[in-house]
Every structure is written in C-alpha cells, then in structure tokens.
Design a protein around this motif. Structure first.
Motif, PDB file in Angstrom:
ATOM      1  N   ASP A 130       0.964  10.146   5.038  1.00  0.00           N
ATOM      2  CA  ASP A 130       1.009   8.753   4.573  1.00  0.00           C
ATOM      3  C   ASP A 130       0.120   8.572   3.348  1.00  0.00           C
ATOM      4  N   TYR A 131      -1.062   9.111   3.409  1.00  0.00           N
ATOM      5  CA  TYR A 131      -2.015   9.009   2.295  1.00  0.00           C
ATOM      6  C   TYR A 131      -1.451   9.675   1.043  1.00  0.00           C
ATOM      7  N   GLU A 132      -0.929  10.880   1.185  1.00  0.00           N
ATOM      8  CA  GLU A 132      -0.382  11.603   0.029  1.00  0.00           C
ATOM      9  C   GLU A 132       0.818  10.875  -0.557  1.00  0.00           C
ATOM     10  N   ALA A 133       1.660  10.310   0.304  1.00  0.00           N
ATOM     11  CA  ALA A 133       2.836   9.576  -0.174  1.00  0.00           C
ATOM     12  C   ALA A 133       2.434   8.352  -0.986  1.00  0.00           C
ATOM     13  N   VAL A 134       1.449   7.616  -0.505  1.00  0.00           N
ATOM     14  CA  VAL A 134       0.994   6.421  -1.220  1.00  0.00           C
ATOM     15  C   VAL A 134       0.353   6.813  -2.549  1.00  0.00           C
ATOM     16  N   VAL A 135      -0.368   7.920  -2.568  1.00  0.00           N
ATOM     17  CA  VAL A 135      -0.961   8.396  -3.823  1.00  0.00           C
ATOM     18  C   VAL A 135       0.134   8.707  -4.849  1.00  0.00           C
ATOM     19  N   GLU A 136       1.248   9.284  -4.387  1.00  0.00           N
ATOM     20  CA  GLU A 136       2.346   9.578  -5.312  1.00  0.00           C
ATOM     21  C   GLU A 136       2.934   8.297  -5.889  1.00  0.00           C
ATOM     22  N   VAL A 137       3.042   7.254  -5.085  1.00  0.00           N
ATOM     23  CA  VAL A 137       3.498   5.961  -5.606  1.00  0.00           C
ATOM     24  C   VAL A 137       2.484   5.410  -6.598  1.00  0.00           C
ATOM     25  N   ALA A 138       1.221   5.545  -6.280  1.00  0.00           N
ATOM     26  CA  ALA A 138       0.165   5.050  -7.173  1.00  0.00           C
ATOM     27  C   ALA A 138       0.225   5.726  -8.533  1.00  0.00           C
ATOM     28  N   LYS A 139       0.510   7.002  -8.557  1.00  0.00           N
ATOM     29  CA  LYS A 139       0.618   7.717  -9.839  1.00  0.00           C
ATOM     30  C   LYS A 139       1.720   7.131 -10.713  1.00  0.00           C
ATOM     31  N   LYS A 140       2.833   6.724 -10.084  1.00  0.00           N
ATOM     32  CA  LYS A 140       3.915   6.113 -10.858  1.00  0.00           C
ATOM     33  C   LYS A 140       3.531   4.708 -11.331  1.00  0.00           C
ATOM     34  N   LEU A 141       2.780   3.986 -10.507  1.00  0.00           N
ATOM     35  CA  LEU A 141       2.338   2.647 -10.914  1.00  0.00           C
ATOM     36  C   LEU A 141       1.385   2.716 -12.097  1.00  0.00           C
ATOM     37  N   GLU A 142       0.597   3.759 -12.169  1.00  0.00           N
ATOM     38  CA  GLU A 142      -0.361   3.895 -13.268  1.00  0.00           C
ATOM     39  C   GLU A 142       0.319   3.831 -14.630  1.00  0.00           C
ATOM     40  N   LYS A 143       1.580   4.239 -14.701  1.00  0.00           N
ATOM     41  CA  LYS A 143       2.296   4.256 -15.977  1.00  0.00           C
ATOM     42  C   LYS A 143       2.507   2.862 -16.545  1.00  0.00           C
ATOM     43  N   PHE A 144       2.428   1.839 -15.669  1.00  0.00           N
ATOM     44  CA  PHE A 144       2.613   0.465 -16.127  1.00  0.00           C
ATOM     45  C   PHE A 144       1.340  -0.113 -16.739  1.00  0.00           C
ATOM     46  N   GLY A 145       0.204   0.537 -16.547  1.00  0.00           N
ATOM     47  CA  GLY A 145      -1.057   0.061 -17.099  1.00  0.00           C
ATOM     48  C   GLY A 145      -1.503  -1.257 -16.496  1.00  0.00           C
ATOM     49  N   GLY A 146      -2.371  -1.950 -17.174  1.00  0.00           N
ATOM     50  CA  GLY A 146      -2.848  -3.244 -16.704  1.00  0.00           C
ATOM     51  C   GLY A 146      -3.528  -3.151 -15.349  1.00  0.00           C
ATOM     52  N   ILE A 147      -3.074  -3.955 -14.393  1.00  0.00           N
ATOM     53  CA  ILE A 147      -3.690  -3.961 -13.068  1.00  0.00           C
ATOM     54  C   ILE A 147      -3.520  -2.630 -12.346  1.00  0.00           C
ATOM     55  N   TYR A 148      -2.592  -1.812 -12.815  1.00  0.00           N
ATOM     56  CA  TYR A 148      -2.317  -0.529 -12.161  1.00  0.00           C
ATOM     57  C   TYR A 148      -3.079   0.637 -12.787  1.00  0.00           C
ATOM     58  N   GLU A 149      -3.841   0.366 -13.807  1.00  0.00           N
ATOM     59  CA  GLU A 149      -4.546   1.449 -14.504  1.00  0.00           C
ATOM     60  C   GLU A 149      -5.493   2.184 -13.551  1.00  0.00           C
ATOM     61  N   ASP A 150      -5.340   3.493 -13.510  1.00  0.00           N
ATOM     62  CA  ASP A 150      -6.205   4.382 -12.704  1.00  0.00           C
ATOM     63  C   ASP A 150      -6.169   4.061 -11.210  1.00  0.00           C
ATOM     64  N   CYS A 151      -5.089   3.437 -10.717  1.00  0.00           N
ATOM     65  CA  CYS A 151      -5.089   3.047  -9.294  1.00  0.00           C
ATOM     66  C   CYS A 151      -5.053   4.271  -8.381  1.00  0.00           C
ATOM     67  N   ALA A 152      -4.377   5.339  -8.786  1.00  0.00           N
ATOM     68  CA  ALA A 152      -4.373   6.548  -7.956  1.00  0.00           C
ATOM     69  C   ALA A 152      -5.758   7.155  -7.894  1.00  0.00           C
ATOM     70  N   SER A 153      -6.437   7.123  -9.021  1.00  0.00           N
ATOM     71  CA  SER A 153      -7.806   7.651  -9.072  1.00  0.00           C
ATOM     72  C   SER A 153      -8.734   6.841  -8.175  1.00  0.00           C
ATOM     73  N   HIS A 154      -8.586   5.529  -8.202  1.00  0.00           N
ATOM     74  CA  HIS A 154      -9.424   4.673  -7.350  1.00  0.00           C
ATOM     75  C   HIS A 154      -9.112   4.911  -5.866  1.00  0.00           C
ATOM     76  N   LEU A 155      -7.832   5.144  -5.562  1.00  0.00           N
ATOM     77  CA  LEU A 155      -7.434   5.332  -4.175  1.00  0.00           C
ATOM     78  C   LEU A 155      -8.013   6.627  -3.609  1.00  0.00           C
ATOM     79  N   THR A 156      -8.007   7.675  -4.399  1.00  0.00           N
ATOM     80  CA  THR A 156      -8.493   8.974  -3.916  1.00  0.00           C
ATOM     81  C   THR A 156      -9.975   9.192  -4.154  1.00  0.00           C
ATOM     82  N   GLY A 157     -10.571   8.364  -5.036  1.00  0.00           N
ATOM     83  CA  GLY A 157     -11.955   8.617  -5.421  1.00  0.00           C
ATOM     84  C   GLY A 157     -12.105   9.908  -6.202  1.00  0.00           C
TER      85      GLY A 157
END
Length: 870
Positions: free
Chosen positions: A565-592
């Motif tokens: 579940d964690y890995e799957a959500v991280v993969e979604v977060a990586k795609k969201l990062e491409k939109f920038g703005g509120i999604y900037e670095d969200c995968a990085s924040h999620l994984t620390g």
C-alpha cells in the motif's frame, strides 16, 4: 534434508493499525514460504530474562509458557499469499473511460482489463487533480481503515490519506467502534471507562478472578474463536484454567459456540438481541427480594431510584418480571430467577470478547448500560466482581486494558507508521455507517449525525452535531479504498452496492491483494502485496504472554506485479509531483527520502525501548527482541478495586463521578430521544427499527439472525483458504458443487421448513437474499438461525433486493444505525426468513452469474473469472 534457506519473524495479527500479536517464525526455501510455526522463546531467552510470571490459585498454577500461542490462522496464512484470487496486475474496468463514458451503472457487472502501473498511476494522478480543481478536495473520499493485515511502514490502511492530507485535504471515513458499539454509545454514559465504554481498569483481573470469583458469565462471548486474529490462544488456555480451579463458566447466547461447547457448566439459550429483557428481570428479582448491595448503590451510584421506578412498573404499568422477560427472550422465568439468585449469593464476573449480536444490534446501547447497572447492583470492583476482556489486551496503547501480567513497558510502532491513525480525522469526514447515504446525497441536501463516531473520542463528543457535505462542498466524486470490505462487514451492504453505481461517483479506486467484496465494483484496482512479501517493523502486545518488538523481513518476493500500500501510494505521489504547486516534492515528503530499512531503524529507536536496552544489531540478527514482565505487577490494584474502596477519591469518568443509572449527559442533550433515554430500558420497536418477533414484519421474516465473528475467518479475511474450507462448519458443499456459508437451523425449525443438512437455503428479507448451506443442529435455539458474518460476496444480483451466493449476510442487515442519535452499526439480531433454495431455477434465470470457469470449492472465487479475455 534442508527444509528452509532462512527463517524470518512476523507479527501475524490482523489488528490493522500497527499493534498486534502472534509473533511467528516463517521458514522460506528457494524464495517461497514453506512453513509457519510458533516461536520458542527459550531459543534466545531464559525465564529469568523474561521475569517469568505465574498466577497461583486454589493449589494450581497458571503460567504463560515459553512458546507463542499462535492461532490456526497464523499457520495457514501462506495460502492467502499464494491464493488463486490474488490480483496479479493493475486492472481497469473495460467500460470505464476517464476521458469518455464512465458507465457507473455497470460497476459490479462489467469485467476488467490489464493495464500497466505507469498507465494506472497516470490516470489516478490526473483524476485527483481534475476532481480537486472541479469540485474541491473534499470530494475525494478515503476509506483507509481495518479490517485487514497489520503493518507499520507499509500501512496497510490509510497511507493515501497522508498523501492527500499533505497536498490539500480529503474527506475521511470515520470507522465507528464496530466491536464496541453498545459500550461506546451506551455504557460510557453509565460508567465512563473511556474511550470504549468497556471496563478499562483491567489490571490483574485474571488473577483476581482466579482467587475470588465463583463464576464467569460469558455474555455472547466466544474466547475459543474471536481472539484468534488478535491475541492467539491465550484466552482458550484461560478457560481451561478456570475449569481446573473450579470457577464456573455460564454462557448466555443463542448458540452453543465453540467456547460454550468445550468449557461451559451451563448454557442459557436466549433469542438474539433480547438480553435487555433478561437483564431487567434479573434486576426485578434483586429489587423485590432485597438481594442487591444497597449500601454500594447509595455510595457509588447516582439515579438508582429512576431505574427502580421503571423496573417495578411504576412508569409504564408493566413490572419487568421474569415472566414478562420470558415472552421477550424465550428464557424460562424459573431460569432467570435461578440465575439472579445464584448471582446475588456468589462472586460473579462477566467476560467479553467485545460483543456479537449482543453489542452490534438495534438499540445495543441498552443491554450495554443494563449490564453496568447489574454489575453496580452487585458492587462491581469488589474482589471477584468485575468485567473482563478476553481479547485485545493493551488496546489503543492502553496498558490498563491488560488483565494479565504486563510488560515493563508497552512498545509501539507510531515512529514508523504510515497508515491512518484511528480517530485522527480531517474537518470533512463521514461515519462508516452512513457512507451509502453520503455517496447518494443530492445537491443542496445534508446527511446529519452526532459525534466523530470513532473509538478514541470522549463521551461528550457524542453531543456534537455534524453534517456532510460541508457548506460549499459538492459531495463524493472519487473514492480511494484500501479496505474494500464495506459491503460484507458493515450494515446495509446492498444499499452500499447500489450507492457505488450512483452517477455522483465518478471514480472508484481500490488497492487490495485479492479480488473480493467491494473490489468487484471498482473502476480501477491496484495489486497489493501481503505481509509475507514485505520488510516491516512490528510489535507483539496482545498475546497475553510477553511483549516483543519484531524486525520483519520478507519471506518471499513480491507476487506478480504487486506493491505494498505504501509503495503504491508513493508511485501515485511521483506522478502528482509532475503537476508542481501543491504537489511539489510530495513523494519525497511522504517517504522522508528514506529507505524501508531506515524506517525500520526509526521504528525500533522510537518503539519505547529504553536506550540502554536497545541493540540494533541484535534485533537485526535475531529477528525479534523480548521484553520482560513488569516488576511488582502482582501488587498492583486489581480491576475497579480502588473505586470500590474509595469512590470519592477514585471517581468514574461520568459527570457525577459515580456509576449513573440516570445518565445526566443524555438527559441534558437528548431529553426527548425515545430510543436512548436517560435510563436504559427495553425498546420494543421505534421509528428506527422493527426487528422484534412481536412486530408486523415477523409474519414474513420469523427468525432472528445470529451473525457472529466467524470461526474460520477474521471478518472478511481467509475465506479462500483450502485448509479450512474442507471443515463442515466452515463450508457446506451443495448439490451444485459450490461451497456455501453454513446456516445453522434448529431441528424443530428445519422440520417445519422441510430442510435437511446439506440443503442450499435462502436467508432473506425485503433488503435481499443470501444463500447458505443448511447445518441442522441443536446448537442453535429455535426461532433463531446462525450464519457467521464476513463471507466473501458473490453477487447473483447486486444491490437492494439482490441475491448473494457467497452468504455475506451483512448485505441484508438494516441500513439504519443503532438508534436515531447513535451512529453505530446493526449487523446482527435482525429479522430474516429462511426457505429451501431451487438453485437450478436461479441458474436458469441468471446464467451469466453462474458462468464461472475458474471457481473451485477448495478456494472459492478466482480473479480470472472477472477478467475480460484477451
């Protein structure tokens, strides 16, 4: 012959929220799990290392043992990892097009096609962004709670809520206290005991009962079944112990459950959800015979005169005599009197495994409060007189929940936990019991209720008013679920299935290891790994033996294309990062920006182990670290003894500080609620429910359904295990070769219905029909039928009025909650009819539903029957 390449250690509990039990050794060979077995503590520890405890009573000794007491589910779990129903790769419903027609009406009907992880995560990220920009973030609804595997770093429940919360918000599903409904909505108003309403003063209660109790009442309680998924087999051993030392075991239930069959000295059969009538009659006997503790009532309770006025018939002209109760509950009046008189002369404690129909039915707050009243009338807290739990010791991180000798501290996993935390909710949330109504709510309308409804909230939270959607919001447009068992585990499942086909819902995303239950209705499915495939960090706190922390490694590789579940959500977060703005670095924040191994180390360092006892290299090498028993545990006050001895300086968590027969909070906030009045009463029927054998509906549906925690599953888990499906009380194979969920029917009722063991039967009411296999037995009282809850849904026709072949009886449970102002579930003790099924007629009428190429009786449904052929 070498039987394994390596042995790793796992927390095999199904608590879902990080805590757990059932420390297990897992042997793997050539990358495959070959054996799961108990852990022998003496491989690495001596009794002196563990500060080995014993309970001595009546010339006998109870001890914890030097190996883990795993339940059978531990040893069969590998069959789940290798189940033929595993989702092998990302799937999309063939007629759901995010850029075109979405066809919500076909959810649960149309099949699925294979897509890549890259395509799946692209679509998910785009849908999150689109819905946020079109409707607002509160239109994304997350179902991220149990039931399911226990995990920490990998969730398994609620990781997506963390992602959405950090990028703009969400609406969260609030899991109401399903195993404690009556206690939560009722008992808390009588004696506090926050946060669940069951006795939280559990210290040394098994020692106290062993030394001082004459009898234990097991009220709707099965210690041989319910604790298996959480606490292993210690509860079973305790029942054998009480027999050994002469503590009588009296079971009050509609059925001879497994503990009742093995341990009971007496079975008192009672119709489902009529316990309140018998409780009132017991109080009547004590009042009229002067056999309750009048001094205790004067000094430790408040409002007794209100209760006495009602019981003696002064309020409604109906004294609550044993003869009156017999008509309601079918327990003979002489037996009620005998129990009342025995109880009044002996030290009696009450044991629970949370509830069952007793605590999860219509008006369940009433028997819960009445139990507190009866305990108070016999001086609860006095040695030998308490309420004790046989499950979930140290629940919610509360050391006081443990009635057995505790560890010198209680370890936890919060430092590395990536799931949702039960009770921590955003501003926009929905009680789990009200989800169907909230999916289908029309623009401009509101769904309203009281309380956050989760088990961590204080009694006073039940007086707060909430609504959905919030002003300015647009309702639910997307659901993201990692716990897709709503339809088979909660109330009114057919209504939920209908809600999933509502055009309001534009995207239904599920992540799950198996193709089952709500997953069948998804638009997109992500394949998720099981715990045996993952590295993680765990604790064993519920076993009732010794606490431990566990350095969990994977026992086999990820199966198919699954991720956690964690890995799957991280993969979604990586795609969201491409939109920038509120999604900037969200995968990085999620994984620390940390690896799983680094998170394991954080979990260990933050588990609560004193720094001078930490040894990272040891736990990595050994796989687990045991924690000794607390020094001086046997000198700690037992149960509610401090309240018993000095109520003024040890008050209850109620407005008066005493046990309240008259609930001042309910009187102040809900003075006109006829279903949950200030004093607990017998509620025949009301605007919320018509589920009594006396009501008009009973002419068509004359049986009350017992829906227990299942013997051969943990809620909706394990319905695909071949090792248990061959047991006759697990599945009944019908004439068509299908393995049906058993329906227990008394021989008297079976003869009237023309039903014999092995027949395929229909259990039905106006909400729909579920099929089952007849199991004719005197283990169920006449007038009731039993079918365990949690069977895997297998719709012939979905939705209200539908037919389910799998036997998931929550589909036909009431949609209304416990009562008008108490948003608890109702999943047992409701009216049904039973009749023999003409399976051939159903096959002829619904040929597509029976066209299953891959189904087998040994494992059940198969994912490939839901895939469109290439």
């Amino acid at each position: 012959m070498k039987t394994s390449d390596k042995t790793i250690y796992k927390n095999m509990s199904l608590c879902s929220f990080g805590n757990g039990a059932n420390l297990t050794a897992v042997d793997s060979k050539d990358g495959k799990v070959v054996r799961m077995r108990p852990v022998h503590y003496d491989e690495h520890y001596t009794k002196e290392d563990l500060n080995y405890w014993t309970i001595n009573a009546k010339g006998h000794t109870f001890e914890p043992g030097m190996k883990t007491l795993n339940s059978p589910f531990t040893f069969i779990y590998k069959t789940r990892t290798y189940s033929p129903n595993r989702i092998p790769f990302p799937l999309k419903r063939v007629d759901w097009d995010p850029n075109g027609e979405r066809n919500p009406q076909n959810r649960g009907k149309s099949k699925f096609e294979r897509i890549s992880w890259d395509e799946a995560t692209d679509i998910i990220a785009s849908e999150i962004k689109r819905i946020d920009e079109t409707y607002g973030r509160n239109s994304i609804f997350c179902q991220g709670d149990g039931h399911g595997e226990t995990g920490s770093i990998h969730g398994p429940h609620g990781t997506m809520a963390n992602l959405l919360d950090m990028t703009g918000g969400l609406t969260m599903q609030a899991r109401q206290p399903d195993s404690w409904e009556g206690w939560y909505w009722g008992a808390k108003h009588a004696w506090g005991n926050e946060p669940l309403g069951q006795n939280t003063h559990q210290h040394n209660l098994f020692k106290d009962i062993s030394e001082n109790s004459d009898a234990l009442l097991f009220w709707g309680c099965d210690p041989e079944t319910t604790p298996w998924g959480w606490s292993g087999q210690q509860a079973s051993r305790l029942c054998f112990w009480f027999t050994e030392i002469g503590v009588k075991q009296i079971h009050i239930a509609p059925d001879v459950n497994y503990a009742n069959a093995v341990h009971s000295d007496m079975w008192i059969p009672i119709l489902p959800n009529t316990d309140a009538a018998m409780q009132l009659a017991i109080a009547y006997v004590w009042m009229t015979e002067g056999t309750y503790d009048t001094e205790y009532v004067k000094t430790h309770t408040d409002g007794f005169d209100w209760f006495e006025y009602y019981v003696l018939g002064n309020e409604d002209g109906v004294p609550k005599t044993p003869e009156w109760a017999e008509e309601k509950c079918h327990v003979p009046a002489y037996r009620i009197k005998a129990l009342a008189r025995y109880w009044a002369k002996h030290n009696v404690s009450i044991g629970h495994c949370n509830g069952g129909s007793y605590i999860r039915s219509c008006y369940s707050h009433e028997p819960a409060r009445l139990e507190v009243y009866l305990l108070a009338m016999q001086a609860v807290g006095k040695p030998g007189r308490n309420q004790v739990k046989f499950i979930e010791w140290a629940l919610i991180g509360m050391d006081s929940f443990n009635p057995l000798p505790p560890g010198h501290f209680l370890p936890e996993v919060r430092a590395c936990y990536h799931g949702s935390v039960l009770g921590e909710l955003p501003a926009s949330f929905i009680p789990k019991t009200l989800v169907p109504q909230c999916i289908t709510v029309k623009e401009g309308e509101k769904v309203e209720w009281y309380g956050h409804t989760t088990s961590r909230h204080h009694r006073t939270d039940q007086f707060r008013h909430f609504q959905f959607p919030q002003d300015g919001d647009h309702g639910i447009k997307m659901i993201w679920s990692d716990s897709p068992c709503w339809s088979t585990c909660w109330n009114g499942g057919n209504e939920f299935q209908d809600a999933l086909t509502n055009p309001n819902l534009e995207f239904f995303l599920v992540e799950h290891p198996w193709m089952e239950n709500d997953t069948l209705f998804a638009d997109m499915i992500l394949p998720i790994s099981t715990t045996l495939e993952l590295d993680d960090f765990g604790v064993d706190t519920y076993s009732g033996q010794f606490n431990s922390v566990i350095w969990e490694e994977h026992a086999c590789d990820h199966q198919y294309e699954s991720l956690s579940d964690y890995e799957a959500v991280v993969e979604v977060a990586k795609k969201l990062e491409k939109f920038g703005g509120i999604y900037e670095d969200c995968a990085s924040h999620l994984t620390g920006d940390m690896t799983v191994e680094e998170w394991q180390e954080i979990g260990y360092r933050g588990s609560g182990i004193p720094e001078d006892e930490q040894d990272l290299e040891l736990i990595k090498k050994q796989g687990y670290q045991m924690l000794p028993t607390r020094e001086g545990w046997d000198k700690e006050p037992a149960g509610m003894i401090e309240f018993y001895e000095d109520p003024d300086n040890n008050p209850m968590e109620t407005p008066t500080g005493k046990i309240e027969f008259y609930s001042t909070g309910l009187a102040n906030f809900f003075p006109d609620d006829p279903e949950r009045q200030p004093v607990a009463k017998w509620i025949e029927e009301s605007e919320s429910h018509h589920e009594r054998i006396s009501c008009e509906r009973a002419k068509d549906y004359p049986f009350l359904l017992v829906s227990n925690h299942p013997r051969w599953r943990i809620h909706a888990n394990f319905d695909d295990c071949p090792w248990t499906r061959e047991i006759e009380t697990c599945k009944v194979v019908g004439e068509d070769g299908y393995a049906y969920e058993p329906v227990w029917i008394n021989p008297v009722d079976a003869e009237k219905l023309g039903i014999k063991s092995g027949d395929i039967v229909e259990v039905f009411n106006e909400r729909g029909t579920v099929l089952g296999g007849a199991y004719v037995s005197e283990r169920i009282i006449p007038g009731a039928v039993l079918q365990d809850h949690g069977a895997e849904t297998d719709p012939i026709v979905s939705g209200v009025g539908g037919i389910d072949r799998g036997g998931a009886n929550n589909l036909i449970a009431p949609s209304n909650t416990s009562s008008k102002n108490a948003a608890g579930e109702v999943t047992g003790g409701y009216l049904v009819g039973v009749r023999k099924c003409d399976i051939n007629a159903l096959k002829e009428k619904y040929p597509e539903a029976f066209d299953t190429q891959y189904y087998t009786a040994e494992t059940g449904t198969n994912v490939y029957d839901y895939l469109q052929e290439a």
